[in-house]
Every structure is written in structure tokens, then in C-alpha cells.
Scaffold this motif. Structure first.
Motif, PDB file in Angstrom:
ATOM      1  N   MET A   1      13.524   8.740  -2.251  1.00 45.90           N
ATOM      2  CA  MET A   1      13.431   8.925  -4.437  1.00 45.90           C
ATOM      3  C   MET A   1      12.828  10.186  -4.065  1.00 45.90           C
ATOM      4  SD  MET A   1      13.676   5.954  -7.444  1.00 45.90           S
ATOM      5  CE  MET A   1      15.181   5.730  -6.664  1.00 45.90           C
ATOM      6  N   ARG A   2      13.299  10.932  -4.962  1.00 42.72           N
ATOM      7  CA  ARG A   2      11.746  12.171  -5.954  1.00 42.72           C
ATOM      8  C   ARG A   2      11.171  11.278  -7.366  1.00 42.72           C
ATOM      9  NH1 ARG A   2      10.628  16.351  -4.169  1.00 42.72           N
ATOM     10  NH2 ARG A   2      10.053  17.748  -5.878  1.00 42.72           N
ATOM     11  N   VAL A   3      10.344  11.327  -7.734  1.00 45.08           N
ATOM     12  CA  VAL A   3       9.623  10.879  -8.898  1.00 45.08           C
ATOM     13  C   VAL A   3       8.953  11.169  -9.699  1.00 45.08           C
ATOM     14  CG1 VAL A   3       8.474   8.092 -10.335  1.00 45.08           C
ATOM     15  CG2 VAL A   3       9.912   8.366  -7.647  1.00 45.08           C
ATOM     16  N   ALA A   4       9.685  11.628 -11.292  1.00 42.13           N
ATOM     17  CA  ALA A   4       8.737  12.092 -12.017  1.00 42.13           C
ATOM     18  C   ALA A   4       8.156  11.350 -13.007  1.00 42.13           C
ATOM     19  CB  ALA A   4       9.129  12.823 -12.602  1.00 42.13           C
ATOM     20  N   LEU A   5       6.026  11.887 -13.094  1.00 42.00           N
ATOM     21  CA  LEU A   5       5.571  10.722 -14.261  1.00 42.00           C
ATOM     22  C   LEU A   5       4.960  11.567 -14.962  1.00 42.00           C
ATOM     23  CD1 LEU A   5       3.585   7.987 -11.640  1.00 42.00           C
ATOM     24  CD2 LEU A   5       6.055   7.837 -12.816  1.00 42.00           C
ATOM     25  N   VAL A   6       5.333  11.266 -15.967  1.00 43.25           N
ATOM     26  CA  VAL A   6       5.661  12.235 -17.358  1.00 43.25           C
ATOM     27  C   VAL A   6       4.373  11.450 -18.354  1.00 43.25           C
ATOM     28  CG1 VAL A   6       6.373  13.793 -19.624  1.00 43.25           C
ATOM     29  CG2 VAL A   6       7.542  13.402 -17.421  1.00 43.25           C
ATOM     30  N   GLN A   7       3.161  12.490 -18.037  1.00 52.80           N
ATOM     31  CA  GLN A   7       2.448  11.894 -19.393  1.00 52.80           C
ATOM     32  C   GLN A   7       1.651  13.041 -20.196  1.00 52.80           C
ATOM     33  OE1 GLN A   7      -1.791  10.427 -16.891  1.00 52.80           O
ATOM     34  NE2 GLN A   7      -2.472  11.766 -17.765  1.00 52.80           N
ATOM     35  N   GLU A 234       6.816  11.331  -3.542  1.00 52.26           N
ATOM     36  CA  GLU A 234       8.453  10.763  -2.684  1.00 52.26           C
ATOM     37  C   GLU A 234       8.102   9.338  -2.976  1.00 52.26           C
ATOM     38  OE1 GLU A 234      11.600  12.063  -1.421  1.00 52.26           O
ATOM     39  OE2 GLU A 234      11.018  13.850  -2.202  1.00 52.26           O
ATOM     40  N   LEU A 235       9.256   8.158  -3.135  1.00 51.91           N
ATOM     41  CA  LEU A 235       9.341   6.918  -2.687  1.00 51.91           C
ATOM     42  C   LEU A 235      10.333   6.732  -2.122  1.00 51.91           C
ATOM     43  CD1 LEU A 235       9.335   4.165  -6.310  1.00 51.91           C
ATOM     44  CD2 LEU A 235      10.989   4.410  -3.818  1.00 51.91           C
ATOM     45  N   ASP A 236       9.433   5.967  -0.935  1.00 53.30           N
ATOM     46  CA  ASP A 236      10.876   5.485   0.233  1.00 53.30           C
ATOM     47  C   ASP A 236      10.857   4.584   0.614  1.00 53.30           C
ATOM     48  OD1 ASP A 236      11.428   5.690   2.421  1.00 53.30           O
ATOM     49  OD2 ASP A 236       9.928   7.158   4.234  1.00 53.30           O
ATOM     50  N   PRO A 237      12.475   4.306   0.365  1.00 47.32           N
ATOM     51  CA  PRO A 237      12.807   2.607   0.227  1.00 47.32           C
ATOM     52  C   PRO A 237      12.188   2.627   1.796  1.00 47.32           C
ATOM     53  CG  PRO A 237      14.139   4.361  -0.689  1.00 47.32           C
ATOM     54  CD  PRO A 237      12.945   5.132   0.060  1.00 47.32           C
ATOM     55  N   GLU A 238      12.427   2.853   3.134  1.00 48.23           N
ATOM     56  CA  GLU A 238      11.800   1.988   4.324  1.00 48.23           C
ATOM     57  C   GLU A 238      10.655   1.993   4.550  1.00 48.23           C
ATOM     58  OE1 GLU A 238      13.037   5.878   7.220  1.00 48.23           O
ATOM     59  OE2 GLU A 238      15.362   5.033   7.103  1.00 48.23           O
ATOM     60  N   ARG A 239       9.815   2.386   3.710  1.00 47.41           N
ATOM     61  CA  ARG A 239       8.195   2.197   3.848  1.00 47.41           C
ATOM     62  C   ARG A 239       7.820   0.888   2.563  1.00 47.41           C
ATOM     63  NH1 ARG A 239       3.555   4.290   4.786  1.00 47.41           N
ATOM     64  NH2 ARG A 239       1.336   3.439   3.482  1.00 47.41           N
TER      65      ARG A 239
END
Length: 260
Positions: A1-7, A234-239
Motif C-alpha cells: 500500500m502506498r501512503v501519502a502524508l500531506v503536511q 510503502e506500507l507492507d502488510p507482510e511486515r
């Protein structure tokens, strides 16, 4: 999963904030986009009433989030002031909007920031302590807002409700040791619950920024400083599964008696 954090540093001008959101998310390629707390309209001066600027969940701000979600093909989470039955005190609410523009989840902040010389409860209503958890592409996301980070029992409630990632929009106020508290608590919630933490914070003169993605073993995967901007990581569910196998603390929990 690609995560975008906006500041960004939100203003007390909703139209200006909407323009900033569009500018900072233009061309974003992510599955999940996280915006800060109060990004619809900032808290502003403590004397500023928030009731008149609050909106319903079917109002123009959520419609803007829906437009962004559809155009980006992403789930979008953002903070707003939601109208309540008290015209003077709205809710401090997180809204999660799906790829199709439909509202997936909402969460009304349960712990109001009556701390460090400030009283959020003078201007806002407290939400009920109900875990808000929803799924995106097989990842179960739990919602917290800013000051909630200081209450580990809320993290436990989210994990018990199935969350394996915490999404934390914030407007974390600058101050002595505050930045250290922010970073330490983000890592602590990740480590003790073996979850990812995706935290997007306001920046500017009042707030510390330091948005970051933390993995389930407490490693900071990616982070911003105090400038306006966005990061994609990247957020890796397997991790998550690997971390819980390596550190099975959740399975080792014991029930402790409540003091009389």
C-alpha cells in the motif's frame, strides 16, 4: 500500500485551505492520502468561535475530499469541524472517504486537548469513545486524532477492533519537549501494538510538523521536517505479520483487575 502524508499550515479560511489541499495533492499516486487535523479550518485564536465555521458531513468540505479521492483513486482521511446539536461547540471529526467518493468512516475526537494551558473543550464537543476501524485493500485502519496519541488504551481498543495500522491526523502544538513527545509517542504506539502508524501533522508557526510513517517495530520509514509538503512511502502488510510473529506481545497480554 502506498501512503501519502500531506503536511501544511491550515488557515482560518476554508477556501484557502481547499486550494492548498488541491495544490499539495496534485498528481499524487497513492492508495491512502492522509491530511492533518483541522485542515478544513484551523483552530485559530482561542477566542475564535468554531460553531459558525463547522459543516455537516454532507457539506462542501467532504464533497471536496470526495472529489480528491475519485480523481486520485485513493482513500482520503482528513480533519474537520462537524456541526453538532450545540451551535457553539462542533465536533473535531476525522472523515475517511473511499475511492468512489463515499464516506467510509468518521471519528469524533474522544480526548479533547485540555492540557499544556489550553482548553479545547471550551470550543468543541467530546466524541464518544468508540473505536473507528475500516478496511482498505485488506489493511485495517484505526483512526486517532492528535491528543488521543497520549492515551495507550485507545490504541489497544483499536487493535482489539482489528486495526493493524493507526492513522493519526494532528495539529501538534510546538513547545518545550513537545516535538520529542510527538515522535516518541508515535513510535511507542507502533511498537506496543505492532502496527504501522501513519501520522500527518499541521506545520507553521503554531505546530511542529514532523509527519511520518512508522513501521510495526518502531522504525521510521519516512518523515518530513517542518516545511510544507508531502511524502509517499510503502506500507507492507507482510511486515505487520512478521513483526507480530517476532514480537508476539499482543498474544501475551494479561487481564489486570480494575482498582476498586
Amino acid at each position: 500500500m502506498r501512503v501519502a502524508l500531506v503536511q501544511l499550515a491550515a488557515a482560518t479560511d476554508t477556501d484557502a485551505n481547499t486550494s492548498a489541499i488541491r495544490r499539495l495533492t496534485k498528481g499524487v499516486e497513492a492508495d491512502l492520502v492522509v491530511l492533518p487535523e483541522a485542515v478544513m479550518h484551523d483552530f485559530g485564536d482561542p477566542s475564535l468561535p468554531l460553531g459558525p465555521v463547522a459543516q455537516p458531513l454532507d457539506g462542501p468540505f467532504v464533497a471536496t475530499l470526495a472529489e480528491l479521492a475519485r480523481s486520485a483513486g485513493a482513500v482520503v482521511v482528513a480533519g474537520m469541524f462537524e456541526r453538532s446539536d450545540d451551535p457553539d461547540r462542533p465536533y473535531n471529526t476525522l472523515v475517511a472517504v473511499g475511492h468512489d467518493g463515499a464516506v467510509l468512516a468518521t471519528y469524533r475526537k474522544a480526548h479533547l486537548y485540555d492540557s499544556f494551558g489550553y482548553r479545547e473543550s471550551d470550543r468543541l464537543r467530546t466524541g464518544d469513545p468508540v473505536p473507528a476501524v475500516f478496511a482498505v485493500d485488506g489493511v485495517r485502519l484505526g483512526l486517532l486524532t492528535c491528543y488521543d496519541l497520549r492515551f495507550p488504551e485507545q490504541g489497544r481498543a483499536l487493535v482489539d477492533a482489528g486495526a493493524d495500522t493507526f492513522v493519526i491526523p494532528a495539529a501538534w502544538v510546538r513547545g518545550p519537549l513537545k516535538e520529542d513527545h510527538w515522535q516518541t509517542l508515535l513510535r511507542a504506539r507502533a511498537i506496543e501494538n505492532t502496527v504501522y502508524v501513519a501520522a500527518a501533522a499541521q506545520t507553521g508557526r503554531a505546530y511542529c510538523g514532523l509527519s511520518q510513517l512508522v513501521d510495526p517495530l518502531g522504525v521510521v520509514v519516512a518523515a518530513l521536517g517542518d516545511d510544507e509538503g508531502r511524502l509517499v512511502a510503502e506500507l507492507d502488510p507482510e511486515r505487520i505479520a512478521a513483526a507480530r510473529e517476532r514480537n508476539p506481545a499482543l498474544r501475551h497480554r494479561r487481564a489486570w483487575p480494575t482498582p476498586p
